[in-house]
Design a protein around this motif. Structure first.
Motif, PDB file in Angstrom:
ATOM      1  N   LEU A 177       6.348 -44.180 -18.058  1.00  0.00           N
ATOM      2  CA  LEU A 177       6.475 -44.566 -19.472  1.00  0.00           C
ATOM      3  C   LEU A 177       5.278 -44.062 -20.282  1.00  0.00           C
ATOM      4  O   LEU A 177       5.436 -43.485 -21.352  1.00  0.00           O
ATOM      5  CB  LEU A 177       6.595 -46.087 -19.597  1.00  0.00           C
ATOM      6  CG  LEU A 177       7.951 -46.676 -19.235  1.00  0.00           C
ATOM      7  CD1 LEU A 177       7.910 -48.183 -19.322  1.00  0.00           C
ATOM      8  CD2 LEU A 177       9.045 -46.145 -20.155  1.00  0.00           C
ATOM      9  N   VAL A 178       4.086 -44.309 -19.742  1.00  0.00           N
ATOM     10  CA  VAL A 178       2.877 -43.914 -20.467  1.00  0.00           C
ATOM     11  C   VAL A 178       2.780 -42.385 -20.543  1.00  0.00           C
ATOM     12  O   VAL A 178       2.501 -41.822 -21.596  1.00  0.00           O
ATOM     13  CB  VAL A 178       1.624 -44.511 -19.784  1.00  0.00           C
ATOM     14  CG1 VAL A 178       0.362 -44.020 -20.459  1.00  0.00           C
ATOM     15  CG2 VAL A 178       1.671 -46.026 -19.831  1.00  0.00           C
ATOM     16  N   SER A 180       5.160 -40.321 -20.590  1.00  0.00           N
ATOM     17  CA  SER A 180       6.171 -39.758 -21.483  1.00  0.00           C
ATOM     18  C   SER A 180       5.777 -39.897 -22.938  1.00  0.00           C
ATOM     19  O   SER A 180       6.304 -39.185 -23.792  1.00  0.00           O
ATOM     20  CB  SER A 180       7.511 -40.448 -21.269  1.00  0.00           C
ATOM     21  OG  SER A 180       7.943 -40.247 -19.963  1.00  0.00           O
ATOM     22  N   SER A 181       4.892 -40.839 -23.246  1.00  0.00           N
ATOM     23  CA  SER A 181       4.548 -41.014 -24.655  1.00  0.00           C
ATOM     24  C   SER A 181       3.085 -40.682 -24.947  1.00  0.00           C
ATOM     25  O   SER A 181       2.643 -40.858 -26.083  1.00  0.00           O
ATOM     26  CB  SER A 181       4.880 -42.438 -25.104  1.00  0.00           C
ATOM     27  OG  SER A 181       4.213 -43.345 -24.274  1.00  0.00           O
ATOM     28  N   GLN A 184       2.625 -38.312 -27.840  1.00  0.00           N
ATOM     29  CA  GLN A 184       2.871 -38.929 -29.146  1.00  0.00           C
ATOM     30  C   GLN A 184       1.633 -39.689 -29.618  1.00  0.00           C
ATOM     31  O   GLN A 184       1.259 -39.611 -30.784  1.00  0.00           O
ATOM     32  CB  GLN A 184       4.014 -39.917 -28.977  1.00  0.00           C
ATOM     33  CG  GLN A 184       5.086 -39.777 -29.994  1.00  0.00           C
ATOM     34  CD  GLN A 184       6.287 -40.555 -29.526  1.00  0.00           C
ATOM     35  OE1 GLN A 184       6.794 -40.373 -28.415  1.00  0.00           O
ATOM     36  NE2 GLN A 184       6.740 -41.450 -30.350  1.00  0.00           N
TER      37      GLN A 184
END
Lengths: 263, 293
Positions: A177-178, A180-181, A184
Motif C-alpha cells: 500500500l505504502v 503504491s502511493s 504521490q
C-alpha cells in the motif's frame, strides 16, 4: 540453489492456497459480460477488469505464498534438515525466492494470454475508438509480474526478520500500500501547496520515498487501457530500478538470515 | 451398532436443521429483497470517503475503482429512469452524483464513461453548465484524441451558456480531431434564438440514436419528447404571430385559436407556458423531482 528453486515451484503447485487463489481466475471469462455495462468504453473496461484481476491474483500470491514460504519451513522445522545439507543459507533463501519469482512469471504469462483472448473477443464485438495496443497490454502484465516479484522479495525480507506469521503477511500488505502511493506523497510534498508543511515532515516524507519500494513505476495499466505511448527510457529505468532494489532487499535478507539463530 | 445409530441420528439432525434453515432463508429472502429494493436511493448512493482516501487505498487499482464509482452513479441514474418519476418522493441526489463523478476522474482522468455520464445529467438535469464544461476541459487535457469532449463542451457553450466564442473554439477542436467539417459550421449556423430548439433537437436525436445504455437512452428520449413538444408550440406561436401580429398570451390561446391542434404533454409532468419574451418554458423546468410542480 536450483534444487531448492524447483522444489519451491513444485511445492507451490501442490499448495492449497494456490488452488484457492486460482479459483479467482475463473472470473476472467465473465469479463465480456461485465464490460457491456460501460457506456462508451466497453473494450477499455474489459482491459481494466482483466489487468485488475491479474494484478489482484498476483498480489494474493505474492503475499500468501511469498510471505509464508520461509515461515512455513521454520514452523515445520524443515529448515533444520535442509540446512544440514551442504548448501549455504543464502542459496536456500535465494532458491526459495527465485522459485516463487519463476512461479509468478509463469502465472502472469498464463493469465495474460487468457486475458488477451478475452479482450480480443470484446474488442471484436464492440470495436473501440482507439485500437488496442497489444504491446502495451503485454508490457503491463509483465511489469505487474515484476512488481509482485519485488513484493515477494520484500515478503522474504520480512520473513527473515520475524519467524511469526503476522509480520510477513501484514508487513507485505502495508509495504504494498505504502509503496503504491509513495510517488504521490513525494509529488505532493514537492508541490506548491505543501510548502506550508514543516521542513521536518517534508524531509521525512522525501527520505522515506527513497527507502521504500516505488511500486507505482511498474503500473502501466493506464497506458494499456487507453493506448497511451510508453517511454522507452522510463521502461528501461524501471527494469533497472527493480533489479537493483530487489538485489538490495535480497542481499539484506541473506545477511539477516545467515545471522539468524534457529532454535 | 449403537454408535452407528448415534451417527445416523446426528446426520439426520444436521439434515433437518439444514432444511429448516433453508425454509427460513426462503421466507426471509422475499421481504429482505423488497426492503433492499425499496431503500431510498440516497442511502444506496451512500456517503463515500474523500478522493484522497481512495487514492491511497486503491493502490494500483485506480482505474477499477474509478470505473466502479461511475457504475454506482450509472445504476442510481438508471434507477431514477425506471421509477415513476412524477411520484418520486426524494429529489435525486445530484450533488452526490456530481461529487462521485469528480472523484472518479481524479482517480482515472481518462475514464470516458465519467465525462459522458456527467454530460448527461449535469447540464440537462441540474443546469450546472459551468461545472460540466470545467469537467470536460479537465478531460480534454488527458483525452487529447477524443472529439466527443469538445463536441459536448461546444454544445453547452452555444446552447446553454450563450458563449459563442468558446463554442466556436470547441467545435473547431472537435472538427480538427474528428475530421468531420460538420462541427465547424455548427457553431455559426443555429445561433439565432429561434434556432436554439432546433440545435438541441439535432444534438439530442444524434445522442439518442448512438446510445446503447438503456437508462441514458431513455433519459435522452424523454428530453427529446419534451423538446419536440416545445418545437410544436414554437411553430404554432410563430404562425399565430404572423396571423395576428402579436404574441399569444398563453399556450391555451394557441389551442383555442386553432394554431395548435392539441396542447402537447410535458413528459416531465409540468405545464408549458410563455415567458415574458415569448420563449416556451415549462413548470417542470425539464427535470423530474422539481419541488412545487
Amino acid at each position: 540453489m536450483f534444487n531448492i528453486m524447483s522444489i519451491t515451484l513444485k511445492g507451490i503447485f501442490r499448495d492449497r492456497v494456490f488452488h484457492g487463489i486460482l479459483v479467482v481466475a475463473f472470473i476472467l471469462p465473465l469479463i465480456p459480460v461485465i464490460s457491456t455495462l460501460s457506456m462508451r468504453q466497453v473494450t477499455e473496461l474489459s482491459i481494466t477488469l482483466s489487468l485488475s484481476l491479474i494484478s489482484f491474483i498476483l498480489l494474493l500470491l505474492a503475499v500468501f505464498l511469498g510471505g509464508t514460504a520461509l515461515w512455513k519451513d521454520i514452523e515445520r522445522r524443515y529448515t533444520y534438515s535442509v540446512l544440514s545439507l551442504p548448501i549455504t543459507r543464502s542459496s536456500y533463501l535465494l532458491g526459495r525466492f527465485f522459485g516463487n519469482a519463476l512461479f509468478m512469471l509463469i502465472t502472469a504469462t498464463l493469465l495474460g494470454c487468457v486475458a488477451a483472448v478475452v479482450v480480443w473477443l470484446v474488442a471484436s464485438g464492440s470495436p473501440p475508438d482507439r485500437q488496442v495496443v497489444w504491446m502495451n497490454f503485454f508490457l503491463a502484465v509483465f511489469f505487474d509480474a515484476m512488481k509482485y516479484i519485488l513484493l515477494v522479495a520484500v515478503a522474504v525480507l520480512f520473513s527473515t526478520v520475524s519467524s511469526s506469521f503476522f509480520l510477513p503477511i501484514f508487513g507485505t500488505i502495508s509495504a504494498f500500500l505504502v509503496g503504491s502511493s509513495s510517488q504521490q506523497v513525494y509529488d505532493y510534498v514537492n508541490s506548491q501547496p505543501a510548502q506550508t508543511l514543516s521542513l521536518l515532515t517534508r524531509k521525512t516524507a522525501s527520505s522515506l520515498y527513497y527507502v521504500l519500494p516505488n511500486f507505482s513505476a511498474f503500473d502501466l495499466k493506464v497506458n494499456a487501457i487507453y493506448g497511451l505511448p510508453l517511454s522507452l527510457k522510463g521502461l528501461f529505468l524501471t527494469v533497472v530500478y527493480g533489479l537493483v532494489y530487489g538485489g538490495i532487499v535480497l542481499a539484506l535478507s541473506s545477511v539477516i538470515f545467515a545471522k539468524k539463530e534457529m532454535k | 451398532m449403537k454408535g452407528l445409530n448415534q451417527l445416523n441420528k446426528g446426520l439426520l439432525r444436521s439434515y433437518l436443521s439444514l432444511v429448516l434453515l433453508g425454509l427460513c432463508y426462503l421466507l426471509l429472502i422475499v421481504p429482505f429483497t423488497g426492503y433492499m429494493h425499496s431503500k431510498p436511493f440516497i442511502e444506496k448512493l451512500g456517503h463515500l470517503p474523500r478522493v484522497e482516501v481512495f487514492q491511497f487505498v486503491a493502490a494500483d487499482q485506480k482505474q477499477l475503482v474509478s470505473a466502479s464509482l461511475v457504475m454506482k452513479v450509472m445504476m442510481y441514474f438508471g434507477g431514477l429512469m425506471e421509477q415513476n418519476q412524477v411520484k418520486y418522493k426524494l429529489p435525486p441526489d445530484y450533488p452526490a452524483m456530481s461529487r462521485i463523478i469528480h472523484g472518479s476522474v481524479k482517480l482515472d482522468p481518462y475514464n470516458m464513461d465519467a465525462y459522458y455520464l456527467a454530460q448527461a445529467f449535469l447540464v440537462w438535469d441540474i443546469g450546472a453548465y459551468k461545472i460540466a464544461n470545467d469537467l470536460l476541459a479537465y478531460g480534454m487535457k488527458y483525452r487529447t484524441w477524443d472529439w466527443y469532449l469538445p463536441f459536448f463542451a461546444g454544445f453547452n457553450s452555444a446552447y446553454f451558456l450563450k458563449d459563442y466564442e468558446s463554442a466556436a473554439k470547441y467545435y473547431q477542436m472537435a472538427a480538427d480531431l474528428s475530421g468531420q467539417p460538420m462541427f465547424s459550421t455548427l457553431a455559426g449556423r443555429y445561433m439565432h434564438k429561434s434556432g436554439q430548439t432546433v440545435l438541441a433537437l439535432s444534438y439530442l436525436s444524434a445522442m439518442e440514436k448512438s446510445e446503447k445504455n438503456k437508462a441514458i437512452k431513455k433519459s435522452y428520449s424523454i428530453r427529446l419528447q419534451a423538446l419536440q413538444a416545445v418545437r410544436t408550440i414554437e411553430v404554432a406561436r410563430d404562425s399565430y404571430l404572423e396571423a395576428t401580429g402579436r404574441q399569444p398570451a398563453s399556450v391555451e390561446e394557441l389551442a383555442r385559436s386553432g394554431h395548435l391542434v392539441k396542447i402537447p404533454a410535458d413528459p416531465y409532468g409540468g405545464k408549458f407556458f410563455f415567458e415574458v419574451e415569448g420563449r416556451v418554458s415549462t413548470t417542470s423546468e425539464f427535470t423530474f423531482g422539481k419541488p412545487g410542480k
